[in-house]
Enzyme design. Structure first.
Site, PDB file in Angstrom:
ATOM      1  N   GLU A 177       0.760  -1.250   0.000  1.00 27.92           N
ATOM      2  CA  GLU A 177       0.000   0.000   0.000  1.00 27.92           C
ATOM      3  C   GLU A 177       0.791   1.301   0.000  1.00 27.92           C
ATOM      4  OE1 GLU A 177      -3.169  -0.097   2.925  1.00 27.92           O
ATOM      5  OE2 GLU A 177      -4.176  -1.724   1.863  1.00 27.92           O
ATOM      6  N   GLU A 288      -5.292  -8.023  -0.610  1.00 28.55           N
ATOM      7  CA  GLU A 288      -6.100  -7.709   0.564  1.00 28.55           C
ATOM      8  C   GLU A 288      -7.524  -7.413   0.131  1.00 28.55           C
ATOM      9  OE1 GLU A 288      -4.883  -4.755   3.424  1.00 28.55           O
ATOM     10  OE2 GLU A 288      -2.821  -5.481   3.470  1.00 28.55           O
TER      11      GLU A 288
END
Ligand SMILES: *[C@@H]1O[C@H](CO)[C@@H](O)[C@H](O)[C@H]1NC(C)=O
Ligand SMILES: *[C@@H]1O[C@H](CO)[C@@H](O)[C@H](O)[C@H]1NC(C)=O
Length: 362
Positions: A177, A288
């Site tokens: 991320e 995710e």
């Protein structure tokens, strides 16, 4: 971990089908209805890492009974044996692996502890993602743009690639991320430097996950970092094994911070992404995604996953967030199974949406 917040417009896109190249070393064929890789995250070695890439090592919680933690090994064995899972993502903080020495050697003890989890994952026959959970940063500063040098990050990945070069089923998750990266061109240079280093260290065929900015949002990839990341190549000029890493949550602000889900993310995120991937003959892995153990998440997450199965030519699979060291009593996105006697019991959401279902495509 999971905090991304993006503004989205609900746009539908039409699909077109193009044959996708295959990764030669995978046993299972990808066809409509059969995702290559399904599984969950086994978190804990990343605990204490903030979205600023600061990792407080006192909060690291290895999901290993050998280190006084929860039975992450038992969890993986259960998921593999009872649920047909075959990929686990193993988040870890950069600072932990080098014991806070930026640019330094892997710390023998810490990297050895993490390797216990990697080896236990491999022992289940699954693919295992090494996920550096640092948000493109080290202590608040961005790699290659004011923070650590590319060489320091490359040093980490060179050592990891040397360590796991002989292990086909290790997947290199370059960075969890990235967000608020000011210069995407520079970020892509950083990713390219890591890819080149991993290949040159001898890991020639393993999968490498390419992270974009915007919290690796599946919605943003095709219009954000993706077009630039397309240019990242192996030293031989190919893109074999280079897979886009995407994340997506299903709550009201897509942040994964609420127990209820409001969208299946198909029309505005995964359909356009599928179209984009197909047009470039590339694939993505959703490393995710997840939701609370609620009926709304059951509805929407199952739909999203069904969409992956129907588009298995471009979606390699998913790892749900998250099992591992989370407390299933208190963590609203827990996918941690609970042990009852000799049996493991999955959450209702995992049972409904994340386990491998018998293939319907023959
Ligand atoms: C896969 O099959 C489903 C159901 O038959 C269909 O709706 C979907 O469009 C197919 N996907 C692709 C990419 O062909
Ligand atoms: C999840 O929700 C179901 C009801 O939908 C409930 O029976 C179960 O106890 C909840 N918790 C877990 C961990 O599955």
């Amino acid at each position: 971990m999971l905090f991304f917040s993006i503004s989205v417009s609900l746009l539908a896109a039409a699909g077109s089908v193009v044959a996708a190249p295959t990764l030669h070393h995978h046993a299972r064929d990808r066809e409509n209805g059969t995702l290559l890789l399904i599984g969950v995250n086994i978190a804990g070695f990343d605990f204490g890492c903030s979205i600023h890439g600061s990792c407080h090592l006192s909060q690291v919680t290895p999901p290993l009974t050998s280190l006084g933690g929860v039975d992450g090994v038992g969890q993986m064995r259960h998921f593999a044996k009872d649920d047909g899972m075959d990929i686990f993502r193993l988040p870890v903080g950069w600072q932990y692996l080098v014991n806070k020495k930026l640019g330094g050697d892997l710390d023998a003890e810490n990297a050895g502890n993490y390797d216990q989890l990697v080896q236990a994952c491999l022992a289940t026959g699954s693919h295992c993602v090494i996920d550096i959970h640092n948000y493109a940063r080290w202590n608040g500063k961005i790699i290659g743009q004011g923070g650590p040098s590319n060489a320091q990050f490359v040093s980490l990945w060179t050592q990891l690639a040397e360590k796991y070069a002989g292990t086909d089923k290790v997947i290199f998750g370059v960075m969890n991320e990235p967000h608020d990266v000011p210069n995407i061109d520079k970020w892509v240079e950083t990713v390219q430097a890591v890819v080149t280093a991993i290949r040159k260290a001898g890991a020639k065929t393993q999968m490498i996950l390419l992270p974009g900015d915007d919290w690796t949002s599946a919605e943003a990839m095709a219009r954000g970092s993706g077009p630039l990341l397309l240019e990242v190549k192996n030293p031989d000029g190919s893109t074999d094994g280079l897979v886009f890493d995407v994340h997506m949550y299903l709550d009201s602000d897509l942040s994964g911070t609420h127990p209820d889900c409001v969208t299946d993310n198909i029309d505005f995120a995964f359909q356009p992404l599928a179209t984009w991937l197909r047009s470039h003959k590339r694939q993505a892995l959703t490393s995710e995604t997840g939701g609370g153990n609620t009926s709304s998440c059951e509805k929407y997450l199952c739909r999203q996953i069904q969409f992956f199965h129907e588009n298995a030519d471009v979606f390699l699979g998913y790892t749900g967030w998250s099992a591992g060291a989370f407390n299933p009593e208190t963590y609203h996105l827990s996918e941690v199974p609970t042990k009852k006697g000799n049996k493991w019991e999955d959450t209702a959401l995992v049972k409904a949406c994340l386990v491998r279902k018998p293939s319907t495509s023959g």
